[in-house]
Design a protein around this motif. Structure first.
Motif, PDB file in Angstrom:
ATOM      1  N   ALA A 149      -2.174  37.543  -5.331  1.00 19.18           N
ATOM      2  CA  ALA A 149      -2.065  38.902  -5.864  1.00 19.18           C
ATOM      3  C   ALA A 149      -1.827  39.812  -4.671  1.00 19.18           C
ATOM      4  CB  ALA A 149      -3.334  39.292  -6.609  1.00 19.18           C
ATOM      5  N   GLN A 153      -5.412  44.760  -4.597  1.00 17.87           N
ATOM      6  CA  GLN A 153      -6.365  44.333  -5.613  1.00 17.87           C
ATOM      7  C   GLN A 153      -7.619  43.734  -4.975  1.00 17.87           C
ATOM      8  OE1 GLN A 153      -2.612  43.401  -8.356  1.00 17.87           O
ATOM      9  NE2 GLN A 153      -4.320  42.079  -8.878  1.00 17.87           N
ATOM     10  N   GLU A 245       3.004  39.977  -3.745  1.00 15.19           N
ATOM     11  CA  GLU A 245       2.192  39.276  -4.737  1.00 15.19           C
ATOM     12  C   GLU A 245       1.285  38.196  -4.142  1.00 15.19           C
ATOM     13  OE1 GLU A 245       4.774  38.039  -7.934  1.00 15.19           O
ATOM     14  OE2 GLU A 245       5.174  40.128  -8.463  1.00 15.19           O
ATOM     15  N   GLU A 320      -7.170  37.967  -9.226  1.00 18.04           N
ATOM     16  CA  GLU A 320      -5.928  37.327  -9.659  1.00 18.04           C
ATOM     17  C   GLU A 320      -5.711  37.496 -11.161  1.00 18.04           C
ATOM     18  OE1 GLU A 320      -5.588  33.885  -6.174  1.00 18.04           O
ATOM     19  OE2 GLU A 320      -5.854  33.270  -8.260  1.00 18.04           O
ATOM     20  N   PRO A 324      -0.301  39.369 -10.650  1.00 18.30           N
ATOM     21  CA  PRO A 324       0.051  39.439  -9.224  1.00 18.30           C
ATOM     22  C   PRO A 324       0.208  40.859  -8.691  1.00 18.30           C
ATOM     23  CG  PRO A 324       1.855  38.522 -10.527  1.00 18.30           C
ATOM     24  CD  PRO A 324       0.686  38.617 -11.439  1.00 18.30           C
TER      25      PRO A 324
END
Lengths: 403, 403, 403
Positions: A149, A153, A245, A320, A324
């Motif tokens: 990811a 995040q 990603e 995750e 992504p």
């Protein structure tokens, strides 16, 4: 945002990936660029564009020879700076060699990691004076893994003290690994303070006796470091974008006054604590999306909140699971997300400033990183007052040297 | 076309996927949307957007707790309607909880399946009064599997009586499973008739003695049900789009007057008849594109037309072999494709009508689905005359109650 | 460029893939088109568009029956020319069959391979009179494999004599397979000469005694054949585009005067020489990107330049390591790339000419391919003079018949 990241020294490899002079080269993907790293005969680390400037053969297949990496297709040989040392398929008298340069990035070995600087060469960034990086090697432990990811995040989870109470909750405390702080108050009073290195944020909870406040102060340091409070040894994580990603996580754990003890290391390497167990020979966690992170619904009913055994796996499962690259227009942020909001605000401002030609402060001020996280009971209600009163402990003059 | 499908109740799960109150949630992808289904403490089924409204963590990892599904990231808890019941990371006095709603779709348990309605809440669709859905549980069998192509490719096979003679031909009848009708006349006279629920279509073949006609009448019911003729027990299939290139098949098989017998069920579950054998723990057929559907060229020479053992696998091999989304501008349709053409015409008309604001009739008229397929020998040459003469058997008043 | 390739007969299959009349059909992907090949009852090879003209079912699942391939969906049957022989789901009196044609390409069996012509039918290309194709079957060996990159990357390696000195260098000659010419001079003087069939290029190196020159002359024949010098038996390779990022390699190896000997064949099939070892039942090399081509860093230090055992694997590792479609704007071509440059120039010119309506010469002049590669010691300094003096051996009148 990629340009902003290119203003900082970034961790890119564990030294164990390039253990000895002339050892095999390794592939490195950072900020969407495919690179090859190698350690030359004199021990210097080179970080070159993966594909040879000649006809694009991968230098991963290259021979690491006397002070240079040689492409096996036609024998072009480069040093750690990308200078073409030999071009044996050209006539001996040719000067073509001097006109060709393999794209290369400077590297440093520091704090137990290999770092690279992917930005403009005329700028002179400094390595960050992070306490774990300054500590003696036996006082720290380092680890690396991949997650699927975008970096933000994961980074957001670091500055999100509220999630500890839920994601990492253990109904049965005997299963809770190490010094995981299973805070029962999931709605602490949160406050943030911008700093020259990034952000300091405090979570305030009433003490059990109601007589004062438990303050937990963490740091977020540009571009993506966390420093988390708790008893020493402790640490944090750094998130280095592989591409939009995918992310490398570099984790550090250290004690400022003594070597790490065997049981401390054993716990870290158990796979149940802050670090995942890896698929042997890779940096990919063994517990991952393909096996639903080992999700055990019975464990989720009776042992912990997630049914996932490892603390680090709990984080990664959630991060995750957003996909992504999560579309944040769908969010509903609340008061517990104040630090998440602040991190985004600062990163966006710095990226926009950079577009206008305003360089960020932190990359060229390594000493700005001389800070510590802190957990303390105090009377101050207000984060500003608390931080001012405890500035000595948050920015200690004797960093590394004393508790 | 997605909007049109959102006007109907659609089968989305087998109840066995959510067997008990507070059982683990499951992922559901329907019409291109990622959802999570759960059964709450009182047995109600919720169907929520997969990603939590807060910061996007997947609710698949959620805890199914007292009357709600709780996100494990920060503990937000939702009921089956998507109402946020708790928001424990917010201050106790906060009313933020009332402002947040997790996107949710209504569900029903009916006819042995779990259904969902993904359309506008102000419209009030009815569940379709399909005979197999009205039958007692022991009088029907249901099954579900996935195939890797758009729904229409499979649906078209259902309304294509001509392919039975070829795709499902057995040279050696002893291998032909069950009551597979191995019709020898591959070019029947076909006719279609639009109905309020979709389409009725008849295939006329001369009887062996030449004295009359064998009529086989099937139904296509909006949006994607088939009802096929033959001796009871019998059934059909429904095609529910996962997304443009993947489809859930829900298959039904029933007898209107008696429980299904053991040998009938055994045949269905053999994997050789109308239903595929599945990879254990999944809804993916064991025989699939990766193994060329078990294609056995010797079997194709001597036993059946395809060299593929299972009848359902034969269909899926062909449907998937067209590619995930077949470009129909390359087709050459013939007279045997009259029902395929009619299905497309009706679907396109309803989709265009909907764009103009004209709602389809069938979704709000569940009773329109009270029809039966029929195979009969008769003198009528013309499908209209045949259907009129046999309307009692095609739309029986005593549906479910009598043969 | 695809249009240009469609002017030539192209190798598409090994006859062993269609061993007998009425054997199973096989999938063929060439120039981005999905096709199905079959051998009919009389032994003729058909090459049809994969998807049936009716409703798109794959003819790979078809039945290869009496002089035609029958789609198993509705029984439409095609002959090798794509004529629809039967349409059994249409009424007996229908003439629809005569209006439908399955797209088909002519094929030839020649030189031990199956060839196809995918261009306009009004043009009449000739099969190329390549020596290995004219030789008796026992005087040649043929092989086929797949690589995961555009055809040009592989083709460029064929016309790049300089890479032999590096990519295929063996420090320990005892490991060097066969007659691999481990030339020590990596910077030969190179020259190219345009021809009616493509290109002739020579590499000149001083002889060890300094008294003359060692000339090695190779041919590149349109669109993608190589003929390489050396002692007989010898050969070359042809690169046939599967699509922009995948290629079939057809390799030939032959002796013009005698059958190939057992040890010669054994060496070819060892997987260490010019041909890779394959994954059984496929044309995919066993040593590939997933296993880093068996890269052995210790072997790379002590045995050969690459640490990859097979000569053909060495080539493929490099060619695929450039990525599936290398962006050549990043290249830095040198004097050793003169033939690479010439090949691109000729291909681009012919493609542009074709856009203007100028047809290429070679496809309709199969006899232009009657050439041989040559290695010889001579006094000529200049390639033109050398070639003129040795024209008899480069374009022998007695091709195949004498040395």
């Amino acid at each position: 945002m990629g340009e902003l990241f290119r203003r900082f020294w970034l961790p890119v490899l564990m030294p164990s990936e390039l253990p000895t002079p002339d050892c095999p080269p390794v592939r490195v993907r950072i900020l969407g660029e495919d690179l090859v790293a190698f350690r030359d005969s004199s021990g210097r680390v080179g970080l070159l564009e993966e594909r040879c400037a000649h006809r694009g053969a991968s230098l991963f297949f290259g021979r690491n020879e006397e002070c240079g990496l040689r492409c096996v297709y036609h024998g072009w040989k480069y040093d750690v700076e990308g200078t073409c040392l030999e071009m044996p398929n050209e006539p001996a008298e040719s000067s073509y060699r001097q006109k060709v340069k393999q794209n290369a990035y400077p590297t440093r070995e520091y704090g137990g990691l290999i770092w690279a600087y992917l930005g403009p060469s005329e700028l002179a960034p400094e390595l960050p004076a992070l306490e774990w990086a300054l500590a003696c090697p036996d006082q720290r432990a380092l680890f690396k893994w991949e997650y699927n990811a975008g970096y933000l995040q994961g980074m957001e989870g670091e500055v999100d003290t509220a999630h500890l109470t839920f994601l990492h909750r253990y109904f049965d405390r005997s299963f809770a690994p190490g010094n995981l702080n299973t805070l029962v108050d999931g709605a602490p009073q949160l406050a943030v303070q911008d700093t020259d290195y990034g952000l300091m944020y405090g979570g305030r909870r009433r003490t059990a006796d109601g007589q004062g406040y438990n303050w937990r102060v963490s740091h977020w340091l540009l571009p993506t470091y966390s420093l988390l409070p708790g008893d020493f040894p402790r640490g944090g994580r750094c998130y280095v974008p592989i591409d939009d990603e995918h992310t490398w996580v570099f984790a550090y754990y250290y004690h400022p006054h003594r070597p790490l003890a065997e049981p401390e290391l054993a716990r870290l390497h158990s796979g149940l604590s802050s670090w995942p167990a890896l698929i042997p020979g890779t940096f990919r966690p063994a517990v991952n999306a393909e096996n639903d992170y080992g999700l055990d619904r019975e464990m989720q009913r009776t042992v912990n909140f997630t049914g996932i055994a490892g603390v680090s796996d709990q984080d990664r499962a959630i991060v995750e699971s957003m996909g992504p690259l999560y579309d944040r227009s769908k969010e509903h942020l609340g008061t517990s997300d104040v630090a998440v909001i602040a991190v985004r605000r600062i990163l966006m401002k710095l990226a926009r400033d950079l577009q206008k030609g305003i360089e960020p402060f932190a990359p060229s001020h390594g000493d700005a990183y001389r800070v510590r996280a802190l957990e303390a009971v105090a009377q101050q209600e207000d984060f500003g007052s608390f931080a001012e009163a405890h500035m000595e402990r948050l920015r200690p003059g004797d960093l590394v040297m004393a508790p």
